[in-house]
Design an enzyme around this catalytic site. Sequence first.
Site, PDB file in Angstrom:
ATOM      1  N   SER A 153     -26.887  37.626 -39.048  1.00 41.63           N
ATOM      2  CA  SER A 153     -27.061  36.743 -37.894  1.00 41.63           C
ATOM      3  C   SER A 153     -25.959  35.696 -37.961  1.00 41.63           C
ATOM      4  CB  SER A 153     -28.425  36.040 -37.999  1.00 41.63           C
ATOM      5  OG  SER A 153     -28.490  34.940 -37.116  1.00 41.63           O
ATOM      6  N   TYR A 166     -35.679  31.638 -42.145  1.00 43.89           N
ATOM      7  CA  TYR A 166     -34.824  32.666 -41.517  1.00 43.89           C
ATOM      8  C   TYR A 166     -33.356  32.466 -41.929  1.00 43.89           C
ATOM      9  CZ  TYR A 166     -32.860  35.610 -37.770  1.00 43.89           C
ATOM     10  OH  TYR A 166     -32.176  36.577 -37.050  1.00 43.89           O
TER      11      TYR A 166
HETATM   12  P1  NAD Z   1     -37.136  42.799 -32.690  1.00 40.88           P
HETATM   13  O1  NAD Z   1     -38.321  41.986 -33.011  1.00 40.88           O
HETATM   14  O2  NAD Z   1     -37.130  43.592 -31.427  1.00 40.88           O
HETATM   15  O3  NAD Z   1     -36.775  43.801 -33.856  1.00 40.88           O
HETATM   16  C1  NAD Z   1     -37.152  43.641 -35.192  1.00 40.88           C
HETATM   17  C2  NAD Z   1     -37.743  44.940 -35.647  1.00 40.88           C
HETATM   18  O4  NAD Z   1     -38.051  44.869 -37.036  1.00 40.88           O
HETATM   19  C3  NAD Z   1     -39.048  45.257 -34.896  1.00 40.88           C
HETATM   20  O5  NAD Z   1     -39.012  46.589 -34.427  1.00 40.88           O
HETATM   21  C4  NAD Z   1     -40.112  45.088 -35.986  1.00 40.88           C
HETATM   22  O6  NAD Z   1     -41.232  45.923 -35.806  1.00 40.88           O
HETATM   23  C5  NAD Z   1     -39.303  45.472 -37.215  1.00 40.88           C
HETATM   24  N1  NAD Z   1     -39.943  45.013 -38.443  1.00 40.88           N
HETATM   25  C6  NAD Z   1     -40.476  43.793 -38.702  1.00 40.88           C
HETATM   26  N2  NAD Z   1     -41.006  43.770 -39.938  1.00 40.88           N
HETATM   27  C7  NAD Z   1     -40.789  45.003 -40.458  1.00 40.88           C
HETATM   28  C8  NAD Z   1     -41.096  45.600 -41.705  1.00 40.88           C
HETATM   29  N3  NAD Z   1     -41.746  44.913 -42.651  1.00 40.88           N
HETATM   30  N4  NAD Z   1     -40.716  46.876 -41.912  1.00 40.88           N
HETATM   31  C9  NAD Z   1     -40.072  47.589 -40.954  1.00 40.88           C
HETATM   32  N5  NAD Z   1     -39.750  47.069 -39.761  1.00 40.88           N
HETATM   33  C10 NAD Z   1     -40.127  45.791 -39.520  1.00 40.88           C
HETATM   34  O7  NAD Z   1     -35.905  41.792 -32.715  1.00 40.88           O
HETATM   35  P2  NAD Z   1     -34.319  42.073 -32.771  1.00 40.88           P
HETATM   36  O8  NAD Z   1     -33.684  40.917 -32.140  1.00 40.88           O
HETATM   37  O9  NAD Z   1     -34.003  43.419 -32.273  1.00 40.88           O
HETATM   38  O10 NAD Z   1     -34.033  41.980 -34.340  1.00 40.88           O
HETATM   39  C11 NAD Z   1     -33.356  42.967 -35.074  1.00 40.88           C
HETATM   40  C12 NAD Z   1     -32.512  42.317 -36.160  1.00 40.88           C
HETATM   41  O11 NAD Z   1     -31.460  41.560 -35.553  1.00 40.88           O
HETATM   42  C13 NAD Z   1     -33.275  41.350 -37.060  1.00 40.88           C
HETATM   43  O12 NAD Z   1     -32.839  41.505 -38.397  1.00 40.88           O
HETATM   44  C14 NAD Z   1     -32.865  40.000 -36.523  1.00 40.88           C
HETATM   45  O13 NAD Z   1     -32.943  38.995 -37.493  1.00 40.88           O
HETATM   46  C15 NAD Z   1     -31.433  40.275 -36.117  1.00 40.88           C
HETATM   47  N6  NAD Z   1     -30.867  39.324 -35.162  1.00 40.88           N
HETATM   48  C16 NAD Z   1     -31.333  39.260 -33.881  1.00 40.88           C
HETATM   49  C17 NAD Z   1     -30.748  38.345 -33.018  1.00 40.88           C
HETATM   50  C18 NAD Z   1     -31.163  38.208 -31.576  1.00 40.88           C
HETATM   51  O14 NAD Z   1     -30.664  37.311 -30.901  1.00 40.88           O
HETATM   52  N7  NAD Z   1     -32.029  39.049 -31.064  1.00 40.88           N
HETATM   53  C19 NAD Z   1     -29.713  37.504 -33.454  1.00 40.88           C
HETATM   54  C20 NAD Z   1     -29.294  37.605 -34.765  1.00 40.88           C
HETATM   55  C21 NAD Z   1     -29.863  38.523 -35.614  1.00 40.88           C
END
Ligand code: NAD
Length: 268
Positions: A153, A166
């Site tokens: 991130s 986080y």
């Molecule tokens: P999201 O909530 O749609 O995706 C996260 C996924 O991780 C979900 O499908 C959830 O079910 C899964 N998950 C959670 N706990 C889990 C576990 N114990 N085992 C297996 N799967 C698990 O959100 P996203 O934005 O798509 O996030 C994906 C990644 O991107 C994350 O690591 C998040 O930190 C990172 N991220 C997202 C953003 C953003 O702006 N959306 C920015 C920076 C980083």
Amino acid sequence: MTTLQLQDQIALVTGASSGIGSAVAIALAAAGAKVAVNYARSAKGAEAVVAEIKAAGGEAIAIQADVSQEDQVLSMFQQLYKAYGTIDILVNNAGLQKDSAFVDMTLDQWTKVIDVNLTGQFLCAREAAKEFIRRGVVPAKSCSAGKIICMSSVHEVIPWAGHCNYAASKGGVMLLMQSMAQELAPKKIRINSIGPGAIKTPINTSAWDTPEAEAELLKLIPYNRVGVPKDIGNAAVWLASDQSEYVNGTTLFVDGGMTLYPGFATGG
Ligand code: NAD
């Protein structure tokens, strides 16, 4: 017939039943990879991703596992090997937030985020690396023995008040990724991170789902557009492909310039 960039490579994407993970799984499959779509709870979401990949002519399976549980991670890799024989690409994407003011943060909120976002990446990367070392380079598929992409991130470098757990987990991912890359590069294993900025997914809906919230968010994004999951899928395909062969131990920020200290565009 042209050969796709990731033709016949085996990929595992964790947390791929929604958001960025599902877009990455779909993009890797479109580039020719056979994809295991990991999910923790949403079998329906994972099956929808598998169905979308298959409808486009690709190959995918869904595998349930909580990435923070060692026994479940080991079982997930066994299921992957039973289905596809090996692994070439791991995308360590699963992650969550448990936001709280620092002084109110419970140990449970702290531990849950570290367990999934950091320990989960360690457990999956360790299993993938073992298989990459056992199997070695298969020149017909890729010039690397394996590729790991850690979903980090912008908060691996930008502090984030109200989200100390986080930010600490993503700062940890940065040095985990760099240390693994340093240790495993001699074995022709490439490990890099993607550092997304603000991407429209279920993790951050309240930050963009009203015009007021989106306008506030755009103040942090010089490119003046909130990201979409496909932006990250495109970057993941490149990082997984031989096009990026000489890229090792790097975080590729995909953030519309969020890490450029936009406040200094007019201040300072
Ligand atoms: P999201 O909530 O749609 O995706 C996260 C996924 O991780 C979900 O499908 C959830 O079910 C899964 N998950 C959670 N706990 C889990 C576990 N114990 N085992 C297996 N799967 C698990 O959100 P996203 O934005 O798509 O996030 C994906 C990644 O991107 C994350 O690591 C998040 O930190 C990172 N991220 C997202 C953003 C953003 O702006 N959306 C920015 C920076 C980083």
